[in-house]
Structure formats: structure tokens, C-alpha cells
Design a protein around this motif. Structure first.
Motif, PDB file in Angstrom:
ATOM      1  N   CYS A   1       0.856  -1.196   0.000  1.00 51.79           N
ATOM      2  CA  CYS A   1       0.000   0.000   0.000  1.00 51.79           C
ATOM      3  C   CYS A   1       0.887   1.239   0.000  1.00 51.79           C
ATOM      4  CB  CYS A   1      -0.922   0.029   1.220  1.00 51.79           C
ATOM      5  SG  CYS A   1      -2.134   1.367   1.115  1.00 51.79           S
ATOM      6  N   LYS A   2       0.500   2.185  -0.819  1.00 55.47           N
ATOM      7  CA  LYS A   2       1.171   3.488  -0.800  1.00 55.47           C
ATOM      8  C   LYS A   2       0.130   4.514  -0.353  1.00 55.47           C
ATOM      9  CE  LYS A   2       4.513   4.665  -3.417  1.00 55.47           C
ATOM     10  NZ  LYS A   2       5.232   5.255  -4.576  1.00 55.47           N
ATOM     11  N   GLU A   3       0.097   4.739   0.939  1.00 55.41           N
ATOM     12  CA  GLU A   3      -0.891   5.683   1.467  1.00 55.41           C
ATOM     13  C   GLU A   3      -0.625   7.104   0.976  1.00 55.41           C
ATOM     14  OE1 GLU A   3      -2.137   3.432   5.638  1.00 55.41           O
ATOM     15  OE2 GLU A   3      -0.871   5.212   5.748  1.00 55.41           O
ATOM     16  N   SER A   4       0.587   7.332   0.500  1.00 54.67           N
ATOM     17  CA  SER A   4       0.941   8.685   0.045  1.00 54.67           C
ATOM     18  C   SER A   4       0.242   9.060  -1.254  1.00 54.67           C
ATOM     19  CB  SER A   4       2.452   8.787  -0.169  1.00 54.67           C
ATOM     20  OG  SER A   4       2.836   7.998  -1.288  1.00 54.67           O
ATOM     21  N   GLU A   5      -0.229   8.055  -2.006  1.00 57.51           N
ATOM     22  CA  GLU A   5      -0.744   8.379  -3.341  1.00 57.51           C
ATOM     23  C   GLU A   5      -2.143   8.981  -3.304  1.00 57.51           C
ATOM     24  OE1 GLU A   5      -0.084   5.177  -6.120  1.00 57.51           O
ATOM     25  OE2 GLU A   5       2.072   5.609  -6.115  1.00 57.51           O
ATOM     26  N   GLY A   6      -2.956   8.533  -2.347  1.00 59.95           N
ATOM     27  CA  GLY A   6      -4.303   9.087  -2.238  1.00 59.95           C
ATOM     28  C   GLY A   6      -4.402   9.995  -1.026  1.00 59.95           C
ATOM     29  N   GLN A   7      -5.607  10.215  -0.585  1.00 64.38           N
ATOM     30  CA  GLN A   7      -5.815  11.069   0.578  1.00 64.38           C
ATOM     31  C   GLN A   7      -6.568  10.261   1.634  1.00 64.38           C
ATOM     32  OE1 GLN A   7      -7.646  14.653  -0.893  1.00 64.38           O
ATOM     33  NE2 GLN A   7      -5.856  15.158  -2.111  1.00 64.38           N
ATOM     34  N   PRO A   8      -5.833   9.789   2.660  1.00 64.59           N
ATOM     35  CA  PRO A   8      -6.421   8.877   3.638  1.00 64.59           C
ATOM     36  C   PRO A   8      -7.767   9.337   4.209  1.00 64.59           C
ATOM     37  CG  PRO A   8      -4.072   9.018   3.984  1.00 64.59           C
ATOM     38  CD  PRO A   8      -4.394  10.011   2.898  1.00 64.59           C
ATOM     39  N   ASP A   9      -7.887  10.618   4.530  1.00 68.59           N
ATOM     40  CA  ASP A   9      -9.145  11.082   5.110  1.00 68.59           C
ATOM     41  C   ASP A   9     -10.295  10.939   4.110  1.00 68.59           C
ATOM     42  OD1 ASP A   9      -8.221  11.610   7.615  1.00 68.59           O
ATOM     43  OD2 ASP A   9      -8.691  13.744   7.610  1.00 68.59           O
ATOM     44  N   GLU A  10     -10.004  11.079   2.814  1.00 69.10           N
ATOM     45  CA  GLU A  10     -11.044  10.937   1.790  1.00 69.10           C
ATOM     46  C   GLU A  10     -11.308   9.469   1.492  1.00 69.10           C
ATOM     47  OE1 GLU A  10     -12.912  13.481   0.550  1.00 69.10           O
ATOM     48  OE2 GLU A  10     -11.846  14.542   2.137  1.00 69.10           O
ATOM     49  N   ILE A  11     -10.240   8.688   1.333  1.00 68.17           N
ATOM     50  CA  ILE A  11     -10.391   7.274   0.980  1.00 68.17           C
ATOM     51  C   ILE A  11     -11.158   6.522   2.063  1.00 68.17           C
ATOM     52  CG2 ILE A  11      -9.107   5.101   0.683  1.00 68.17           C
ATOM     53  CD1 ILE A  11      -6.953   6.839  -0.759  1.00 68.17           C
ATOM     54  N   THR A  12     -10.841   6.819   3.330  1.00 71.85           N
ATOM     55  CA  THR A  12     -11.482   6.045   4.389  1.00 71.85           C
ATOM     56  C   THR A  12     -12.935   6.461   4.616  1.00 71.85           C
ATOM     57  OG1 THR A  12     -10.573   7.450   6.153  1.00 71.85           O
ATOM     58  CG2 THR A  12      -9.287   5.521   5.537  1.00 71.85           C
ATOM     59  N   LYS A  13     -13.364   7.559   4.005  1.00 74.26           N
ATOM     60  CA  LYS A  13     -14.795   7.897   4.067  1.00 74.26           C
ATOM     61  C   LYS A  13     -15.635   6.828   3.375  1.00 74.26           C
ATOM     62  CE  LYS A  13     -14.644  12.941   4.304  1.00 74.26           C
ATOM     63  NZ  LYS A  13     -14.674  14.188   3.535  1.00 74.26           N
ATOM     64  N   VAL A  14     -15.040   6.185   2.380  1.00 72.10           N
ATOM     65  CA  VAL A  14     -15.789   5.217   1.571  1.00 72.10           C
ATOM     66  C   VAL A  14     -16.091   3.934   2.366  1.00 72.10           C
ATOM     67  CG1 VAL A  14     -15.861   4.095  -0.697  1.00 72.10           C
ATOM     68  CG2 VAL A  14     -14.635   6.236  -0.422  1.00 72.10           C
ATOM     69  N   MET A  15     -15.435   3.758   3.517  1.00 69.82           N
ATOM     70  CA  MET A  15     -15.728   2.593   4.368  1.00 69.82           C
ATOM     71  C   MET A  15     -17.102   2.714   5.023  1.00 69.82           C
ATOM     72  SD  MET A  15     -12.504   1.535   6.715  1.00 69.82           S
ATOM     73  CE  MET A  15     -12.273   3.073   7.622  1.00 69.82           C
ATOM     74  N   PHE A  16     -17.609   3.944   5.098  1.00 69.80           N
ATOM     75  CA  PHE A  16     -18.778   4.183   5.936  1.00 69.80           C
ATOM     76  C   PHE A  16     -20.084   4.085   5.168  1.00 69.80           C
ATOM     77  CE2 PHE A  16     -15.238   5.681   8.301  1.00 69.80           C
ATOM     78  CZ  PHE A  16     -15.567   5.428   9.623  1.00 69.80           C
ATOM     79  N   ASP A  17     -21.138   3.845   5.913  1.00 71.51           N
ATOM     80  CA  ASP A  17     -22.485   3.723   5.392  1.00 71.51           C
ATOM     81  C   ASP A  17     -22.862   4.967   4.569  1.00 71.51           C
ATOM     82  OD1 ASP A  17     -25.425   2.751   5.653  1.00 71.51           O
ATOM     83  OD2 ASP A  17     -25.424   4.823   6.382  1.00 71.51           O
ATOM     84  N   PRO A  18     -23.271   4.775   3.319  1.00 70.83           N
ATOM     85  CA  PRO A  18     -23.522   5.947   2.465  1.00 70.83           C
ATOM     86  C   PRO A  18     -24.786   6.714   2.829  1.00 70.83           C
ATOM     87  CG  PRO A  18     -24.010   3.925   1.272  1.00 70.83           C
ATOM     88  CD  PRO A  18     -23.413   3.509   2.594  1.00 70.83           C
ATOM     89  N   PHE A  19     -25.684   6.114   3.597  1.00 71.39           N
ATOM     90  CA  PHE A  19     -26.979   6.757   3.877  1.00 71.39           C
ATOM     91  C   PHE A  19     -26.935   7.609   5.136  1.00 71.39           C
ATOM     92  CE2 PHE A  19     -27.512   2.518   2.021  1.00 71.39           C
ATOM     93  CZ  PHE A  19     -27.941   2.899   0.761  1.00 71.39           C
ATOM     94  N   CYS A  20     -26.430   7.037   6.204  1.00 67.55           N
ATOM     95  CA  CYS A  20     -26.542   7.693   7.507  1.00 67.55           C
ATOM     96  C   CYS A  20     -25.206   8.215   8.016  1.00 67.55           C
ATOM     97  CB  CYS A  20     -27.115   6.718   8.527  1.00 67.55           C
ATOM     98  SG  CYS A  20     -28.681   6.035   7.991  1.00 67.55           S
ATOM     99  N   GLU A  21     -24.118   7.896   7.348  1.00 67.48           N
ATOM    100  CA  GLU A  21     -22.818   8.294   7.890  1.00 67.48           C
ATOM    101  C   GLU A  21     -21.996   9.157   6.950  1.00 67.48           C
ATOM    102  OE1 GLU A  21     -22.129   4.645  11.017  1.00 67.48           O
ATOM    103  OE2 GLU A  21     -21.166   4.487   9.065  1.00 67.48           O
ATOM    104  N   ARG A  22     -21.952   8.782   5.676  1.00 69.58           N
ATOM    105  CA  ARG A  22     -21.071   9.533   4.767  1.00 69.58           C
ATOM    106  C   ARG A  22     -21.424  11.007   4.658  1.00 69.58           C
ATOM    107  NH1 ARG A  22     -20.024   6.050  -0.547  1.00 69.58           N
ATOM    108  NH2 ARG A  22     -19.737   4.089   0.577  1.00 69.58           N
ATOM    109  N   PRO A  23     -22.713  11.359   4.685  1.00 69.93           N
ATOM    110  CA  PRO A  23     -23.010  12.797   4.602  1.00 69.93           C
ATOM    111  C   PRO A  23     -22.400  13.597   5.752  1.00 69.93           C
ATOM    112  CG  PRO A  23     -24.985  11.504   4.144  1.00 69.93           C
ATOM    113  CD  PRO A  23     -23.945  10.542   4.656  1.00 69.93           C
TER     114      PRO A  23
END
Lengths: 139, 379
Positions: free
Chosen positions: B110-132
């Protein structure tokens, strides 16, 4: 090895339309009317907000939904460095799960275990953001 | 007891904030080439490979195809897991135990430097009640940390002690990204990460890769003490983070129990534990779930000159809090356990180590947990 290696900058944008399913749809619909919908497992009785379509513990579909109070207990809170919002985990009264949301109020005053209540937004659209956040209502 | 599968080699890159001169395939080539050199095994002899990578972190789907040439997968049997690399190792061990392969190569990158960890890890969360709400891994870590210390009856000074111990241990680990003698005050006064966690209580953004080679019982003999037995393995997955008690790690407790039972080993026999704790509170919570201490012992154990040292040496490498990328962190724990038992751990060697426990986790607040128990020797 070359002293320098290029980096190519790109941005991926992929619009999605996520299917909410019946449980989440009930929840979002309820928010418009200031109602917080919880699911109730018919076997273990566990009440969850946001509501679940299936109880993973009992492995069975959930068919019962109730509305619960907008008041609850603050289980935890944090602020991400550089961010301007305070996040909390809230256990709503009569439920067994926790809901992540914003917490409003003074950081210094917040304590784990304090009572909080939902603050509703005007012009609700059926979104988790129909709740502005949870504010402390005393112990 | 399990059937026999052994680890015969383990290689990691140095962990760095940004490896600007290596693309992902070059990073992986470095560890695979290093592993062939370390073991003396030729690529033609390796008939199976399991890789670990995550599409969201690599910024492309089917992310294993970025590395298929360099892991030697050309026209061979390659499989991928999109979770921590420790799960690739467990999958690979099963391939050998099934009798299907002689050697299985396990690689995570994994190269965490290539993306943006705070943005990428948002995708782990529930899109309905959490991501907003903008939730991400850092926020969840802060929430779990405050919940845990409150329930455990400790304070942020305990978190600082964990950080201090690990950064001190990492001074002996030439692969570690961050190390040093930090004072407790320095750690507590470091910039906030997600309170109560400071930047020095949270693993830094990191690039790196790790490769291990697994072998069957027939192949093991040729490696002598360089072959280390996988004595037990266990997995367990809990409910989603909002549907469980974040001050407990029940899934890890179960995974550990399965692994200890298979190995016929109890926690008080463990010499070295490598715990996947990117955040300071995780080491305390996970060590308890691994049976290394009881919660009521924590305050006393943290007050010792060597904090958290009962019988077991915890994270002699420094652990992920000193810098290990996601996906690689858990596999790197197995690599460190292997190096300890093969007596290859250099300055961070725990003298006479016979039994090691390696732990890995995936998901929000460690939803999915894995434990691998290693025993010195290939018997």
C-alpha cells in the motif's frame, strides 16, 4: 535509479445511486417528520438506529420498526484535527446500538454519559442531515 | 493441532512517508526479489500466490493486476484479498494445508501517500446515515479511543505511555518510519489527530510492502531453523461499528481463542506479540483480547519501568503506530513474528523467543480480526 520519478495527478469521480432498501428508506422518510425509526429483531429484541434489515446475531430478517426518542446518552466524542465539527456517538433512549452524528455545544462541558437531544433542521428532505446535530441537555 | 505449514522467509521494505521513486510494482518487486534471495527459492518453484491490496487505496479496481508480474503470477494460480495481508497469509496457508501447492507467496502493499487517507477512508462508511457527516477512519479512531479510556478508567497519559514505549522500541528497527525517545509531555502536547489521540498516538501516513513465503511440510526440512511453524490461526468478524461495544474487542477474543486452541498454546506461553495497533488505545484493547493481560491490571502494568511487559514482549518492532500502511500492517506483524522465531530480528531480537502471536485487523474500529500463532522450529 533516476533521481526523480514523475507523479501523475488525477481525480476519480464516479456518481452513484445507492439503493437504500426498506429499512433505511423508512428511517430517512421518518426524519422528514422528526421521527427516528429503529429496527427491532423479533428474536433477540435488539433495537438498532439506524435500523437494520437483518439481525446478524440471530440471522433473520427484521420486519418490526418503531420510532424512538430523539434523546439519548453521549457515548463518546472527538474532533478531527483541522475540522470544525465535533463528532459524537449517541445511544438513543430505548435502543441498543449507537448513532454517529455531530455534537453541538462547548467542548469543555461535554462529558461521556451526558444527556443529549436531537436538534432538527427546518426544511427537512429525508437525510441524516435533517438532524443538525445533538446538543447537551444536562445530566 | 493443525496440519503442517511453515514460513520460510519474510521481507519488508523500509516504511516511509512517501516512496516517490518507486511505483507500486517496483515496491513489490523489492520485497519479492529480497525474499527469493533470503530463502534461495527460485521463482519457478513457487506455484501459488495470494496478494493483499485495496482498490480504493490503489485508485484502481482489480488492484492485484498492478503486481501480477512482479509476484511471479504469470500463468500461475494467483488470488487476492481486499483486506489486511494477514488474511492473505491465512488463505495461503489453507492452500498449502489442502495439499494443492508446495510454496505460496504472500504479498501485501500500500502506498498511502498516493491518495488522501481522510477521503479514501470515508468510503468505508455507510452511504446513507454516515457519509453525509464526513466520517472517516481518523474520526472513528478518536471516538473509539475516548470511549475505551473512559470505560477502562485510564487517561490519555496511558496512551502516551504506549506511544513512548513503541517509538523507543522502533529505534532498534531499521525499517521503522518513526522512532525516538519522546517524553510523555511531548506526546501529549503533539498536534491533535482526533482527540484524545495526538499525532504521536496515531501511526503516520506510510508507504511499504511485505512478502512472506509459505512452504509445505515436505519442503520445510531443507530450511532448518529458518522454517517457523504456523501453529494456529483464527478469524472472527463482529457487527458494524455502531452496532457493538467499542470498548471491547469480542471478535479478537474469539479469533485468538480459535488460534490458541488449534495451536495448543495458552497466552502465558507467548514470548512475543506483534499487535496491529495503528492507534495507541488499540494496543491496550487488543492485548487484553489476546489474553496478554486483564483490564484491571492495566494501570499497574503501565506504571512499570517496562510498560505492558508481563511475560510477553509486545511490539518489539514498534508496531504500526511507528508507521505501517493499512493492508500491510497485519502481514508485517507475522513477518516480525517470523523474524523473531528464526532469530533474524537483529537489534530488536527478543532472546530465546519460542512462541509468537501476530495480529491483524480490517474494517472500521477493527470489525474483522485475525490471529496467527507461530512456534519456533518446523516440528
Amino acid at each position: 535509479m533516476a533521481a526523480e520519478s514523475w507523479a501523475v495527478h488525477q481525480k476519480i469521480e464516479i456518481p452513484f445511486q445507492y439503493t437504500a432498501g426498506p429499512a433505511v428508506t423508512r428511517f430517512l422518510e421518518g426524519l422528514k417528520d422528526k421521527l427516528i425509526v429503529a429496527s427491532v429483531c423479533s428474536k433477540c429484541g435488539r433495537r438498532s438506529v439506524p435500523p437494520l434489515s437483518f439481525c446478524g446475531r440471530c440471522w433473520r430478517p427484521i420486519a418490526e420498526f418503531i420510532s424512538v426518542s430523539g434523546e439519548g446518552t453521549l457515548l463518546s466524542f472527538t474532533r478531527r484535527a483541522g475540522g470544525d465539527v465535533l463528532y459524537g456517538m449517541i445511544q438513543l433512549e430505548g435502543t441498543d446500538s449507537s448513532l454517529a452524528h455531530y455534537v453541538t455545544g462547548e467542548v469543555g462541558r461535554l462529558r461521556i454519559g451526558c444527556k443529549v437531544a436531537a436538534v432538527w433542521r427546518a426544511g427537512r428532505t429525508g437525510s441524516i442531515l435533517d438532524i443538525e446535530g445533538f446538543r447537551e441537555v444536562g445530566n | 493441532m493443525m496440519g503442517r505449514v511453515v514460513i520460510v522467509g519474510a521481507v519488508q521494505t523500509r516504511y516511509e512517508p512517501r516512496k516517490a521513486h518507486q511505483a507500486i510494482n517496483e515496491l513489490v518487486y523489492e520485497v519479492v526479489a529480497g525474499l527469493l534471495k533470503q530463502t534461495g527459492v527460485r521463482m519457478q518453484e513457487i506455484d501459488s500466490m495470494v496478494t493483499a491490496s485495496q482498490d480504493a487505496w490503489d485508485g484502481k479496481t482489480i488492484s492485484s493486476m498492478s503486481v501480477n508480474e512482479v509476484v511471479g503470477a504469470y500463468l500461475k494460480s494467483e488470488a487476492k484479498v481486499a483486506a489486511d495481508g494477514i488474511q492473505a497469509l491465512i488463505y495461503g496457508a489453507a492452500r498449502i494445508l489442502a495439499g494443492a501447492f508446495d510454496y505460496t507467496l504472500i504479498v501485501a502493499h500500500c502506498k498511502e501517500s498516493e491518495g488522501q487517507p481522510d477521503e479514501i477512508t470515508k468510503v468505508m462508511f455507510d452511504p446513507f446515515c454516515e457519509r453525509p457527516l464526513g466520517l472517516n477512519d481518523a474520526v472513528a479512531a478518536g471516538l473509539q479511543a475516548r470511549r475505551y479510556i473512559s470505560v477502562a478508567g485510564i487517561d490519555s497519559r496511558a496512551l502516551a505511555l504506549v506511544s513512548q514505549k513503541n517509538h523507543r522500541s522502533a529505534k532498534r528497527n531499521p525499517l521503522a518510519q518513526r522512532s525516538g525517545d519522546y517524553s510523555l509531555d511531548e506526546i501529549l502536547a503533539a498536534p491533535s489527530f482526533a482527540d484524545p489521540l495526538t499525532e504521536l498516538m496515531a501511526g503516520p501516513r506510510s508507504d511499504g510492502a511485505c512478502a512472506l513465503l509459505l512452504a509445505s511440510a515436505e519442503k520445510a526440512a531443507a530450511f532448518g531453523d529458518r522454517a517457523v511453524c504456523i501453529a494456529g490461526m483464527g478469524n472472527s468478524t463482529d457487527s458494524y461499528w455502531t452496532d457493538r461495544d467499542l470498548s471491547e474487542a469480542e471478535a479478537l477474543r474469539q479469533a485468538a481463542q480459535r488460534a490458541y486452541t488449534k495451536a495448543g498454546i495458552s497466552p502465558d506461553q507467548v514470548d512475543v506479540a506483534e499487535i496491529s495497533a495503528r492507534y495507541a488505545h488499540e494496543e491496550l484493547l487488543y492485548g487484553e483480547a489476546l489474553g496478554l493481560w486483564k483490564r484491571e491490571e492495566l494501570s499497574a502494568l503501565l506504571a512499570e519501568k517496562n510498560p505492558l511487559r508481563k511475560r510477553t514482549k509486545v511490539n518489539p518492532s514498534g508496531g504500526p503506530i511507528t508507521g505501517n500502511p493499512t493492508t500491510v500492517a497485519g502481514l508485517a506483524r507475522v513477518a516480525e513474528g517470523y523474524l523473531q522465531l528464526a532469530q533474524l530480528a537483529g537489534d530488536r531480537q527478543v532472546p530465546g523467543a519460542q512462541v509468537a502471536v501476530a495480529h491483524g485487523a480490517s474494517g472500521v474500529c477493527g470489525q474483522s480480526q485475525s490471529v496467527v500463532i507461530l512456534r519456533r522450529g518446523n516440528a
